[in-house]
Enzyme design. Structure first.
Site, PDB file in Angstrom:
ATOM      1  N   HIS A   3      -9.418   1.282   5.070  1.00  0.00           N
ATOM      2  CA  HIS A   3      -8.141   1.480   5.760  1.00  0.00           C
ATOM      3  C   HIS A   3      -8.355   2.431   6.936  1.00  0.00           C
ATOM      4  O   HIS A   3      -9.166   3.355   6.846  1.00  0.00           O
ATOM      5  CB  HIS A   3      -7.100   2.049   4.787  1.00  0.00           C
ATOM      6  CG  HIS A   3      -5.723   2.000   5.365  1.00  0.00           C
ATOM      7  ND1 HIS A   3      -5.281   2.915   6.294  1.00  0.00           N
ATOM      8  CD2 HIS A   3      -4.702   1.131   5.173  1.00  0.00           C
ATOM      9  CE1 HIS A   3      -4.033   2.602   6.646  1.00  0.00           C
ATOM     10  NE2 HIS A   3      -3.666   1.521   5.979  1.00  0.00           N
ATOM     11  N   GLY A  23       3.044  -1.012   4.210  1.00  0.00           N
ATOM     12  CA  GLY A  23       3.067   0.410   3.882  1.00  0.00           C
ATOM     13  C   GLY A  23       4.479   0.866   3.579  1.00  0.00           C
ATOM     14  O   GLY A  23       4.998   0.674   2.467  1.00  0.00           O
ATOM     15  N   GLY A  24       5.127   1.457   4.569  1.00  0.00           N
ATOM     16  CA  GLY A  24       6.454   2.054   4.385  1.00  0.00           C
ATOM     17  C   GLY A  24       7.457   1.161   3.666  1.00  0.00           C
ATOM     18  O   GLY A  24       8.150   1.607   2.747  1.00  0.00           O
ATOM     19  N   GLY A  64       2.955   2.471  10.786  1.00  0.00           N
ATOM     20  CA  GLY A  64       3.958   3.527  10.628  1.00  0.00           C
ATOM     21  C   GLY A  64       4.732   3.859  11.892  1.00  0.00           C
ATOM     22  O   GLY A  64       5.437   4.862  11.946  1.00  0.00           O
ATOM     23  N   SER A  84       3.663  -1.910  10.327  1.00  0.00           N
ATOM     24  CA  SER A  84       5.109  -2.020  10.567  1.00  0.00           C
ATOM     25  C   SER A  84       5.671  -3.396  10.224  1.00  0.00           C
ATOM     26  O   SER A  84       6.595  -3.882  10.876  1.00  0.00           O
ATOM     27  CB  SER A  84       5.452  -1.650  12.009  1.00  0.00           C
ATOM     28  OG  SER A  84       5.168  -0.277  12.244  1.00  0.00           O
ATOM     29  N   GLU A 105      -6.724   4.813   7.969  1.00  0.00           N
ATOM     30  CA  GLU A 105      -6.494   6.231   7.646  1.00  0.00           C
ATOM     31  C   GLU A 105      -7.730   6.852   7.003  1.00  0.00           C
ATOM     32  O   GLU A 105      -7.973   8.047   7.132  1.00  0.00           O
ATOM     33  CB  GLU A 105      -5.239   6.365   6.764  1.00  0.00           C
ATOM     34  CG  GLU A 105      -3.976   6.141   7.596  1.00  0.00           C
ATOM     35  CD  GLU A 105      -2.801   5.541   6.866  1.00  0.00           C
ATOM     36  OE1 GLU A 105      -2.787   5.532   5.613  1.00  0.00           O
ATOM     37  OE2 GLU A 105      -1.884   5.049   7.550  1.00  0.00           O
ATOM     38  N   GLU A 113      -4.924  -4.649  10.718  1.00  0.00           N
ATOM     39  CA  GLU A 113      -3.906  -3.612  10.897  1.00  0.00           C
ATOM     40  C   GLU A 113      -4.168  -2.857  12.200  1.00  0.00           C
ATOM     41  O   GLU A 113      -5.006  -1.928  12.220  1.00  0.00           O
ATOM     42  CB  GLU A 113      -3.944  -2.617   9.733  1.00  0.00           C
ATOM     43  CG  GLU A 113      -3.763  -3.264   8.372  1.00  0.00           C
ATOM     44  CD  GLU A 113      -3.232  -2.283   7.331  1.00  0.00           C
ATOM     45  OE1 GLU A 113      -2.274  -2.635   6.642  1.00  0.00           O
ATOM     46  OE2 GLU A 113      -3.762  -1.156   7.240  1.00  0.00           O
ATOM     47  N   ASN A 170       0.876  -1.171   0.000  1.00  0.00           N
ATOM     48  CA  ASN A 170       0.000   0.000   0.000  1.00  0.00           C
ATOM     49  C   ASN A 170       0.913   1.221   0.000  1.00  0.00           C
ATOM     50  O   ASN A 170       1.504   1.556   1.022  1.00  0.00           O
ATOM     51  CB  ASN A 170      -0.894  -0.025   1.247  1.00  0.00           C
ATOM     52  CG  ASN A 170      -1.727   1.240   1.381  1.00  0.00           C
ATOM     53  OD1 ASN A 170      -1.754   2.084   0.482  1.00  0.00           O
ATOM     54  ND2 ASN A 170      -2.405   1.387   2.509  1.00  0.00           N
ATOM     55  N   TRP A 171       1.010   1.839  -1.157  1.00  0.00           N
ATOM     56  CA  TRP A 171       1.949   2.966  -1.291  1.00  0.00           C
ATOM     57  C   TRP A 171       1.420   4.239  -0.629  1.00  0.00           C
ATOM     58  O   TRP A 171       2.150   5.219  -0.510  1.00  0.00           O
ATOM     59  CB  TRP A 171       2.240   3.247  -2.761  1.00  0.00           C
ATOM     60  CG  TRP A 171       2.969   2.158  -3.488  1.00  0.00           C
ATOM     61  CD1 TRP A 171       3.334   0.928  -2.999  1.00  0.00           C
ATOM     62  CD2 TRP A 171       3.448   2.193  -4.835  1.00  0.00           C
ATOM     63  NE1 TRP A 171       3.998   0.207  -3.956  1.00  0.00           N
ATOM     64  CE2 TRP A 171       4.078   0.962  -5.103  1.00  0.00           C
ATOM     65  CE3 TRP A 171       3.393   3.146  -5.868  1.00  0.00           C
ATOM     66  CZ2 TRP A 171       4.662   0.660  -6.341  1.00  0.00           C
ATOM     67  CZ3 TRP A 171       3.965   2.844  -7.103  1.00  0.00           C
ATOM     68  CH2 TRP A 171       4.598   1.616  -7.327  1.00  0.00           C
ATOM     69  N   LYS A 172       0.155   4.234  -0.255  1.00  0.00           N
ATOM     70  CA  LYS A 172      -0.483   5.414   0.350  1.00  0.00           C
ATOM     71  C   LYS A 172      -0.274   6.645  -0.562  1.00  0.00           C
ATOM     72  O   LYS A 172      -0.212   6.497  -1.775  1.00  0.00           O
ATOM     73  CB  LYS A 172       0.036   5.629   1.768  1.00  0.00           C
ATOM     74  CG  LYS A 172      -0.120   4.355   2.616  1.00  0.00           C
ATOM     75  CD  LYS A 172       0.067   4.543   4.083  1.00  0.00           C
ATOM     76  CE  LYS A 172      -0.171   3.224   4.799  1.00  0.00           C
ATOM     77  NZ  LYS A 172      -0.052   3.314   6.248  1.00  0.00           N
TER      78      LYS A 172
END
Ligand code: 13P
Length: 256
Positions: free
Chosen positions: A98, A235-236, A174, A214, A100, A168, A10-12
């Site tokens: 998600h 993610g990251g 993150g 993470s 977010e 998640e 997930n590149w966000k």
């Protein structure tokens, strides 16, 4: 042996055209070169990169997904993108719910279920995200919160073939912090039980439940080895080809 491992990025809200295309090409190349053949790869870039990433992934085994959609097929919804449009563009997957979006855009379980249902209707597969906040975890409510999110966010037309769940924990996203392996397995096993209640045992046994929050090369092996963890939503670490592929390489089994 029914659940194929899914390694999803997930590149966000990251990536301009040049670096997005370079990242996609890097993942496609490495997936072809090194990774074992039967685990699945997915990248979910922002809307602005979907077309160029699709071109960059052409002929590769890496699938394309979006990070959100509206529930309507078309109409007066300024700024939104419909699941039919995503399917038309060449997406196979869409992430919905998600944390977010639940937090920053006030998305409810009901709305997430409507989006998921419409996406399935449009021929997409959905990744439905759930997870507790730190306060909920501290209050011992993790399983209750996740169960309520599953009951409320998973639509009636969901099956193991068209739906993936991503657990998640909000406080792990993150932050570099993760639950222990035992805690992750307990939640995943509980999620599978709730899916069984909602969609029947056959769907529950076959439905993939990803861990997200993470996940990185250093903890992927332990997390991906858990009996009810069927892949990762990353993610990251999905923004670096080497880290993303190292997570895939750490996966001890390819099906569960
Ligand atoms: P991080 O891997 O950056 O913690 O993000 C996880 C996530 O939110 C994936 O959807």
């Amino acid at each position: 042996m029914v659940r194929k491992t899914l390694i999803a990025g997930n590149w966000k809200m990251n990536g301009l055209q040049e670096d997005g295309v370079a990242l996609a090409k890097g993942v496609a190349l490495e997936a072809k070169k090194r990774a074992r053949k039967d685990c699945e790869f997915l990248v979910c870039p922002p809307f602005t990169l979907l077309t160029s990433v699709k071109k960059a992934l052409k002929g590769s085994r890496v699938m394309l997904g979006a990070q959100d959609c509206h529930y309507a097929a078309s109409g007066a919804h300024t700024g939104d993108v419909s699941p039919v449009m995503l399917k038309d563009l060449g997406c196979q997957y869409v992430i919905v719910g998600h944390s977010e979006r639940r937090t920053n855009h006030y998305e409810t379980n009901e709305l997430v279920a409507k989006k998921a249902s419409a996406a399935i209707e449009a021929g997409l597969k959905v990744i439905i995200c759930i997870g507790e906040t730190e306060a909920e975890r501290d209050a011992g409510k993790t399983i209750d919160v996740c169960s309520a999110q599953i009951m409320g966010s998973v639509p009636e037309n969901a099956t193991a073939a068209n739906t993936v769940i991503a657990y998640e924990p909000v406080w792990a996203i993150g932050t570099g912090r993760t639950p222990t392996a035992n805690e992750v397995e307990d939640v995943h096993a509980a999620i599978r039980k709730v899916i069984s209640k909602k969609l029947g045992r056959a769907n529950a046994n076959k439905m993939r439940i990803l861990y997200g929050g993470s996940m990185k090369p250093s903890n992927a092996k332990e997390l991906l080895a858990l009996p009810d963890v069927d892949g990762g939503l990353i993610g990251g670490a999905s923004l670096k080809v080497a880290d993303f592929m190292a997570i895939a390489a750490a996966c001890p089994t390819l099906t569960k």
